[in-house]
Write an enzyme that holds these catalytic residues in place. Structure first.
Site, PDB file in Angstrom:
ATOM      1  N   LYS A 119      -7.980   8.960   7.314  1.00 18.82           N
ATOM      2  CA  LYS A 119      -7.111   7.802   7.236  1.00 18.82           C
ATOM      3  C   LYS A 119      -7.691   6.824   6.202  1.00 18.82           C
ATOM      4  O   LYS A 119      -8.896   6.624   6.146  1.00 18.82           O
ATOM      5  CB  LYS A 119      -7.030   7.137   8.619  1.00 18.82           C
ATOM      6  CG  LYS A 119      -5.886   6.154   8.713  1.00 18.82           C
ATOM      7  CD  LYS A 119      -5.721   5.600  10.115  1.00 18.82           C
ATOM      8  CE  LYS A 119      -4.767   4.416  10.023  1.00 18.82           C
ATOM      9  NZ  LYS A 119      -4.519   3.749  11.278  1.00 18.82           N
ATOM     10  N   LYS A 133     -10.110   0.194   4.666  1.00 24.31           N
ATOM     11  CA  LYS A 133     -10.954  -0.669   3.843  1.00 24.31           C
ATOM     12  C   LYS A 133     -12.420  -0.483   4.199  1.00 24.31           C
ATOM     13  O   LYS A 133     -13.288  -0.553   3.337  1.00 24.31           O
ATOM     14  CB  LYS A 133     -10.550  -2.127   4.045  1.00 24.31           C
ATOM     15  CG  LYS A 133      -9.342  -2.501   3.219  1.00 24.31           C
ATOM     16  CD  LYS A 133      -9.026  -3.986   3.343  1.00 24.31           C
ATOM     17  CE  LYS A 133      -7.660  -4.270   2.726  1.00 24.31           C
ATOM     18  NZ  LYS A 133      -7.024  -5.451   3.292  1.00 24.31           N
ATOM     19  N   CYS A 168      -6.342 -10.638  17.057  1.00 21.25           N
ATOM     20  CA  CYS A 168      -5.282  -9.631  17.203  1.00 21.25           C
ATOM     21  C   CYS A 168      -3.948 -10.283  17.561  1.00 21.25           C
ATOM     22  O   CYS A 168      -2.902  -9.629  17.477  1.00 21.25           O
ATOM     23  CB  CYS A 168      -5.611  -8.635  18.305  1.00 21.25           C
ATOM     24  SG  CYS A 168      -7.116  -7.700  18.058  1.00 21.25           S
ATOM     25  N   HIS A 210       3.827   1.736   2.437  1.00 23.77           N
ATOM     26  CA  HIS A 210       5.080   1.055   2.068  1.00 23.77           C
ATOM     27  C   HIS A 210       5.848   1.885   1.051  1.00 23.77           C
ATOM     28  O   HIS A 210       7.072   1.997   1.111  1.00 23.77           O
ATOM     29  CB  HIS A 210       4.797  -0.326   1.463  1.00 23.77           C
ATOM     30  CG  HIS A 210       4.007  -1.232   2.355  1.00 23.77           C
ATOM     31  ND1 HIS A 210       2.908  -1.917   1.916  1.00 23.77           N
ATOM     32  CD2 HIS A 210       4.147  -1.549   3.658  1.00 23.77           C
ATOM     33  CE1 HIS A 210       2.409  -2.627   2.921  1.00 23.77           C
ATOM     34  NE2 HIS A 210       3.139  -2.415   3.982  1.00 23.77           N
ATOM     35  N   HIS A 216       0.834  -1.197   0.000  1.00 23.48           N
ATOM     36  CA  HIS A 216       0.000   0.000   0.000  1.00 23.48           C
ATOM     37  C   HIS A 216       0.876   1.258   0.000  1.00 23.48           C
ATOM     38  O   HIS A 216       2.101   1.172   0.020  1.00 23.48           O
ATOM     39  CB  HIS A 216      -1.013  -0.019   1.143  1.00 23.48           C
ATOM     40  CG  HIS A 216      -0.403  -0.125   2.508  1.00 23.48           C
ATOM     41  ND1 HIS A 216       0.352   0.885   3.059  1.00 23.48           N
ATOM     42  CD2 HIS A 216      -0.413  -1.132   3.422  1.00 23.48           C
ATOM     43  CE1 HIS A 216       0.750   0.522   4.264  1.00 23.48           C
ATOM     44  NE2 HIS A 216       0.330  -0.709   4.508  1.00 23.48           N
ATOM     45  N   CYS A 262     -13.706  -8.084  21.352  1.00 22.84           N
ATOM     46  CA  CYS A 262     -12.757  -7.346  20.526  1.00 22.84           C
ATOM     47  C   CYS A 262     -13.503  -6.624  19.411  1.00 22.84           C
ATOM     48  O   CYS A 262     -14.199  -7.263  18.619  1.00 22.84           O
ATOM     49  CB  CYS A 262     -11.720  -8.287  19.916  1.00 22.84           C
ATOM     50  SG  CYS A 262     -10.719  -7.441  18.673  1.00 22.84           S
ATOM     51  N   HIS A 288     -12.529  -7.793  15.837  1.00 18.70           N
ATOM     52  CA  HIS A 288     -12.826  -9.158  15.416  1.00 18.70           C
ATOM     53  C   HIS A 288     -14.195  -9.662  15.841  1.00 18.70           C
ATOM     54  O   HIS A 288     -14.559 -10.801  15.540  1.00 18.70           O
ATOM     55  CB  HIS A 288     -11.733 -10.110  15.915  1.00 18.70           C
ATOM     56  CG  HIS A 288     -10.399  -9.816  15.299  1.00 18.70           C
ATOM     57  ND1 HIS A 288      -9.465  -9.014  15.909  1.00 18.70           N
ATOM     58  CD2 HIS A 288      -9.876 -10.156  14.100  1.00 18.70           C
ATOM     59  CE1 HIS A 288      -8.412  -8.890  15.123  1.00 18.70           C
ATOM     60  NE2 HIS A 288      -8.627  -9.558  14.021  1.00 18.70           N
ATOM     61  N   CYS A 309      -7.093 -11.859  22.525  1.00 18.98           N
ATOM     62  CA  CYS A 309      -7.876 -12.002  21.293  1.00 18.98           C
ATOM     63  C   CYS A 309      -7.028 -12.752  20.290  1.00 18.98           C
ATOM     64  O   CYS A 309      -5.925 -12.317  19.955  1.00 18.98           O
ATOM     65  CB  CYS A 309      -8.283 -10.646  20.716  1.00 18.98           C
ATOM     66  SG  CYS A 309      -8.987 -10.821  19.040  1.00 18.98           S
TER      67      CYS A 309
END
Ligand SMILES: [Zn+2]
Length: 474
Positions: free
Chosen positions: A293, A296, A127, A21, A18, A143, A146, A124
């Site tokens: 930010k 997704k 995580c 990187h 992304h 969590c 998740h 979790c």
């Protein structure tokens, strides 16, 4: 010849590359190219982090062997680095046999600072981490990432005793022996260091199997820290080889989200091994999409491959090195990107090259550089301070100044009046200026600056197609 070692963070290969990187790579590559031009011998590492449960689970869900999965993803990062024209000299994968063996050797050498302890807490599995009682209560036992209830887990793990090194790390940061950039993050890191507990550096094989085995304890596998962070020295051959020619690194480039690990856990490891600390840890900000930010969930993620395909590598590096701040969060929008391409790259630089080359060619003028190029003092100061975006601004101001000079000197009028020697002198002066600026641009934009040098060497010929065509290639 001075030796300069530069590193980039190794991405976790459970997804595609992304923009974040790309920032690591572009910044580190600019510094590497600059260092080479200043006469240094450069070693430049890049690589990927391939262990851990998330990767293991992803591969299982795709029903492919995990090694096959990481091979494929490692290759996509390699391709991405090459698309960005990054001049790295090394590429390390944490599943490399040599890395694994060296990593175990590093663990053994750190043994005096590693202890085993029992820990009980809320965990979790998504995580892969324990949360505090406070975090557990705030999330009502579930969590949020998740949507899974935390489990009460008791585990015996190995811990790295950060407390053995706190004073030394603190002093190194305060005295700039290990410089944290940007400067304003220094106090943040010092506060985190102050309250940093010892860190758990292993997991039971009941929790995690896809990783490096802990030496002499087959019930435990290394957790990410020692496995991943050690890549910066295993890639140089440590501990089999003497790395003192390259280590300490001149600069380690990381995203701001992982600065704390690089400024606390990594130095603790180095001190435990008796190695010097890196000279600079540079953390860059995030690239935001319209001030938000990228995520997704929001669906506003900008794929770097789309940006690359729009106008090619020069436009990509231009935007992210000049219009994205080197240290702070900055915005990407397609409008700003198009604007920078059309108004700056195409108009300021592309037209300048075209204009100068055309009039040189029309008057059959040759150009041979009489002196070696060198960087201006101001440029050197900014680059040595890792102020890349500001150095880029400085150079771009010079590009614009040459455009203004052409308008003022009006070489076409000299041509019309038949003042040939004055014309030749005027043009050669302008080309000399352009090539000096081109030299300062080259660490940022290696592709187009290479083309520009060629255009103005010997018989000058304007480029057959514009350097920055206006029509969108989309
Ligand atoms: Zn979770």
């Amino acid at each position: 010849m001075a030796k300069t070692y530069i590193t980039t963070a190794i991405p976790y290969v459970n997804g595609a590359p992304h923009i974040g990187h790309a920032m690591d790579y572009c910044l580190a590559d600019t510094f590497a190219r600059y260092a080479r031009l200043r006469g240094d011998e450069v070693r430049f590492q890049a690589g990927v982090d391939e262990h851990g449960n998330k990767i293991f689970q992803k591969a299982s869900s795709l029903r492919i062997p995990v090694q096959e999965y990481v091979n494929k993803n490692a290759q996509s990062f390699k391709d991405f680095i090459s698309d960005l024209n990054v001049s790295n000299t090394d590429f390390i994968r944490t599943t490399d046999v040599e890395h694994v063996r060296r990593c175990q050797e590093i663990w053994t050498r750190l043994r005096n600072h590693i202890y085993k302890a029992k820990y009980e807490g809320w965990y979790c599995s998504g995580c892969e981490r324990f949360v505090t009682q406070k975090e557990h209560d705030e999330n009502h036992g579930i969590c949020p990432d998740h949507a899974k209830a935390y489990e009460k887990l008791s585990e015996e793990n190995y811990y790295l005793r950060i407390s053995d090194f706190k004073e030394q790390i603190k002093k190194a940061i305060e005295t700039n022996e290990m410089r944290i950039l940007p400067e304003f993050r220094k106090n943040e890191v010092l506060a985190l260091l102050d309250e940093s507990p010892d860190v758990s550096v292993s997991r039971s094989t009941v929790q995690l199997t896809w990783g490096v085995s802990v030496p002499d304890d087959d019930t435990q596998v290394m957790y990410v820290w020692i496995d991943a962070l050690s890549n910066y020295i295993t890639v140089l051959g440590y501990p089999d080889q003497d790395i003192s020619a390259w280590w300490p690194a001149a600069a380690q480039f990381v995203g701001k989200d992982i600065l704390r690990f690089h400024a606390i856990i990594w130095p603790a490891m180095l001190l435990g091994l008796g190695l010097p600390l890196p000279k600079v840890i540079l953390s860059h900000g995030f690239v935001l999409a319209n001030g938000q930010k990228m995520s997704k969930t929001i669906g506003n993620v900008v794929d770097p491959m789309d940006v690359l395909q729009r106008h090619g590598i020069d436009a990509f590096r231009y935007y992210f090195l000049r219009h994205v701040d080197t240290f702070l969060d900055s915005d990407f929008t397609w409008d700003k990107f198009e604007e920078s391409y059309n108004n700056e790259l195409a108009n300021d630089l592309g037209n300048l090259v075209q204009r100068l080359a055309a009039i040189m060619a029309k008057n059959n003028l040759e150009y041979s550089a009489e002196q070696e190029y060198c960087f201006s003092g101001e440029y050197i100061k900014l680059m040595d301070d890792f102020e890349f975006a500001r150095a880029f601004d400085l150079v771009w101001e010079k590009v614009r100044a040459i455009n203004r000079q052409i308008d003022e000197k009006k070489p076409w009028e000299l041509a019309k009046a038949g003042k040939n020697s004055e014309l030749a002198e005027c043009l050669k002066g302008l080309v000399a200026r352009l090539l000096t600026v081109n030299y300062e641009l080259s660490p940022f934009l290696p592709n187009v600056t290479g083309k520009i040098s060629e255009i103005f060497t010997g018989n000058v010929r304007p480029p057959e197609t514009p350097l920055f065509p206006k029509e969108q290639k989309k």
